[in-house]
Design a protein around this motif. Structure first.
Motif, PDB file in Angstrom:
ATOM      1  N   SER A 123       2.160   0.981   7.760  1.00 17.11           N
ATOM      2  CA  SER A 123       1.813   1.556   6.452  1.00 17.11           C
ATOM      3  C   SER A 123       0.942   0.618   5.637  1.00 17.11           C
ATOM      4  CB  SER A 123       3.096   1.878   5.663  1.00 17.11           C
ATOM      5  OG  SER A 123       3.718   0.694   5.193  1.00 17.11           O
ATOM      6  N   GLN A 124       0.866  -0.651   6.056  1.00 18.06           N
ATOM      7  CA  GLN A 124       0.155  -1.637   5.241  1.00 18.06           C
ATOM      8  C   GLN A 124      -1.239  -1.911   5.796  1.00 18.06           C
ATOM      9  OE1 GLN A 124       1.559  -2.623   2.241  1.00 18.06           O
ATOM     10  NE2 GLN A 124       2.747  -0.863   2.966  1.00 18.06           N
ATOM     11  N   PRO A 152       0.626   5.704   0.389  1.00 13.00           N
ATOM     12  CA  PRO A 152      -0.087   6.591   1.313  1.00 13.00           C
ATOM     13  C   PRO A 152      -1.593   6.573   1.033  1.00 13.00           C
ATOM     14  CG  PRO A 152       1.859   7.668   0.409  1.00 13.00           C
ATOM     15  CD  PRO A 152       1.705   6.375  -0.332  1.00 13.00           C
ATOM     16  N   HIS A 186       0.867   5.972  -5.711  1.00 16.66           N
ATOM     17  CA  HIS A 186       1.610   4.731  -5.453  1.00 16.66           C
ATOM     18  C   HIS A 186       2.965   4.815  -6.149  1.00 16.66           C
ATOM     19  CE1 HIS A 186       2.805   0.503  -5.448  1.00 16.66           C
ATOM     20  NE2 HIS A 186       1.944   0.340  -4.470  1.00 16.66           N
ATOM     21  N   LEU A 188      10.334   2.857   2.326  1.00 11.54           N
ATOM     22  CA  LEU A 188       9.627   2.935   3.605  1.00 11.54           C
ATOM     23  C   LEU A 188       9.511   1.549   4.237  1.00 11.54           C
ATOM     24  CD1 LEU A 188       7.921   4.387   5.759  1.00 11.54           C
ATOM     25  CD2 LEU A 188       5.913   4.040   4.294  1.00 11.54           C
ATOM     26  N   ARG A 189       9.203   0.572   3.427  1.00 16.64           N
ATOM     27  CA  ARG A 189       9.013  -0.775   3.972  1.00 16.64           C
ATOM     28  C   ARG A 189      10.339  -1.376   4.458  1.00 16.64           C
ATOM     29  NH1 ARG A 189       4.682  -4.496   1.145  1.00 16.64           N
ATOM     30  NH2 ARG A 189       4.620  -5.234   3.295  1.00 16.64           N
ATOM     31  N   ILE A 197       7.756   3.325  -1.672  1.00 19.70           N
ATOM     32  CA  ILE A 197       7.138   2.313  -0.810  1.00 19.70           C
ATOM     33  C   ILE A 197       8.172   1.275  -0.383  1.00 19.70           C
ATOM     34  CG2 ILE A 197       5.460   0.418  -0.797  1.00 19.70           C
ATOM     35  CD1 ILE A 197       3.744   2.350  -2.640  1.00 19.70           C
ATOM     36  N   HIS A 211       4.976  -1.911  10.992  1.00 10.72           N
ATOM     37  CA  HIS A 211       4.587  -2.035   9.580  1.00 10.72           C
ATOM     38  C   HIS A 211       3.204  -1.416   9.344  1.00 10.72           C
ATOM     39  CE1 HIS A 211       7.893  -4.706   8.413  1.00 10.72           C
ATOM     40  NE2 HIS A 211       7.685  -5.404   9.504  1.00 10.72           N
ATOM     41  N   ASP A 249       0.823  -1.203   0.000  1.00 11.04           N
ATOM     42  CA  ASP A 249       0.000   0.000   0.000  1.00 11.04           C
ATOM     43  C   ASP A 249       0.863   1.260   0.000  1.00 11.04           C
ATOM     44  OD1 ASP A 249      -2.165  -1.642   0.156  1.00 11.04           O
ATOM     45  OD2 ASP A 249      -2.637  -1.188   2.250  1.00 11.04           O
ATOM     46  N   GLU A 295      10.684   0.102   7.823  1.00 11.57           N
ATOM     47  CA  GLU A 295       9.755  -0.571   8.744  1.00 11.57           C
ATOM     48  C   GLU A 295      10.294  -1.950   9.130  1.00 11.57           C
ATOM     49  OE1 GLU A 295       5.438   1.364   7.417  1.00 11.57           O
ATOM     50  OE2 GLU A 295       6.026  -0.548   6.564  1.00 11.57           O
TER      51      GLU A 295
END
Ligand SMILES: [Zn+2]
Length: 287
Positions: free
Chosen positions: A242-243, A50, A60, A68-69, A65, A240, A48, A72
């Motif tokens: 953000s998901q 924002p 996307h 960021l992941r 992403i 995590h 995912d 995380e």
């Protein structure tokens, strides 16, 4: 075998999978002094964006992403006490049928032998006593999870040093409880606080259809009680956030989450120790 620490290696597809299905055992065994190694196969770029943006939708940005992941994932590793994080860096293949399945560099489009060779190198370096990955259906059919199973099983034939190998699974009793909680904390727009359960004695009409995953309880070979580490597992998943799929678990709160997810379950698919089944410890027969 005394020349190195007992070692657990978990092979996962995406950043956050380590927390969901093995956060408890990773935290528990790290606390017991066992060396823990996490191999994460993909960059999670199909996750995912924002506001929950999906691949191809506005907002996307796959590279952002993935970055960021990765952050995380590193935070999750710190929380779980994971000693070594190894990133294979393949492209996230997205859900089955998505165009990303066939994108250049996607994990799904990578020949099994290629991924297996890289993983075998890591197995030769760390010489894990226990390896954990998904079953042949990737637990729920995600192509990257299936591929993680395939490269792991292929790597094990090249680096045949591992005494015990497990696939993650969930007992049907837990899946049933999961279904109940999904209705209670579901993300279908319903606000659980406003619903009068008494008005709806037969809620099966809106029941969430669970895919045919997991196993009958009696087929689970290994039940590891990690409830004492439920808080760490919850916090790892919180890293995590953000998901979207993790929000469901986080909404439960620590206690309910630990009640549902505190005992982690596995099927033992390879064993050279002869340890009797069922067992309560991945390392039975090894220490
Ligand atoms: Zn995943």
């Amino acid at each position: 075998m005394a020349d190195r620490p007992l070692t657990l290696m978990a092979v996962h597809a995406h950043p956050d999978d380590e927390a969901t299905s093995t956060g408890g055992v990773l935290a528990r065994y790290a606390a017991e002094g066992i060396r823990t190694v996490l191999v994460t196969c993909t960059d999670g770029a199909c996750g995912d964006g924002p506001g929950g943006a999906k691949p191809g939708e506005e907002g996307h940005d796959p590279a952002a992403i993935a970055e960021l992941r990765r952050q995380e994932l590193e935070a999750s590793c710190r929380i779980l006490g994971i000693d070594h994080l190894e990133l294979l860096g393949y492209g996230d293949s997205g859900m089955m049928g998505w165009p990303a399945n066939d994108a250049p560099g996607s994990f799904w489009s990578t020949p099994v032998a290629d991924g297996a060779a890289r993983l075998a190198d890591l197995m030769l370096r760390y010489r894990p006593d226990v390896v954990v990955t998904y079953d042949e259906n990737g637990f729920y059919g995600h192509p990257d999870h299936i591929q993680a199973n395939r490269i792991t099983m292929a790597a094990l034939t090249q680096a045949a040093l591992t005494p015990k190998v497990y696939w993650t699974t969930a007992p049907h009793s837990m899946m049933q409880r999961f279904g109940e909680l999904m209705r209670e904390f579901g993300t279908d727009g319903g606000d659980g606080a406003d619903r009068a359960d008494g008005d709806n004695p037969e809620p099966t009409g809106e029941a969430v259809e669970l895919p045919p995953i997991g196993l009958p309880d009696e087929e689970i070979t290994t039940w590891v009680d990690a409830t004492a580490f439920g808080g760490q597992k919850y916090d790892a998943l919180l890293a995590h956030a953000s998901q979207g799929e993790n929000i469901f678990f986080l909404k439960m709160g620590r206690e309910r989450f630990t009640e549902l997810m505190g005992v982690e379950t596995f099927v033992r698919v390879l064993d050279t120790t002869g340890a009797a089944l069922p067992e309560k410890d991945l390392f039975t027969g090894l220490r």
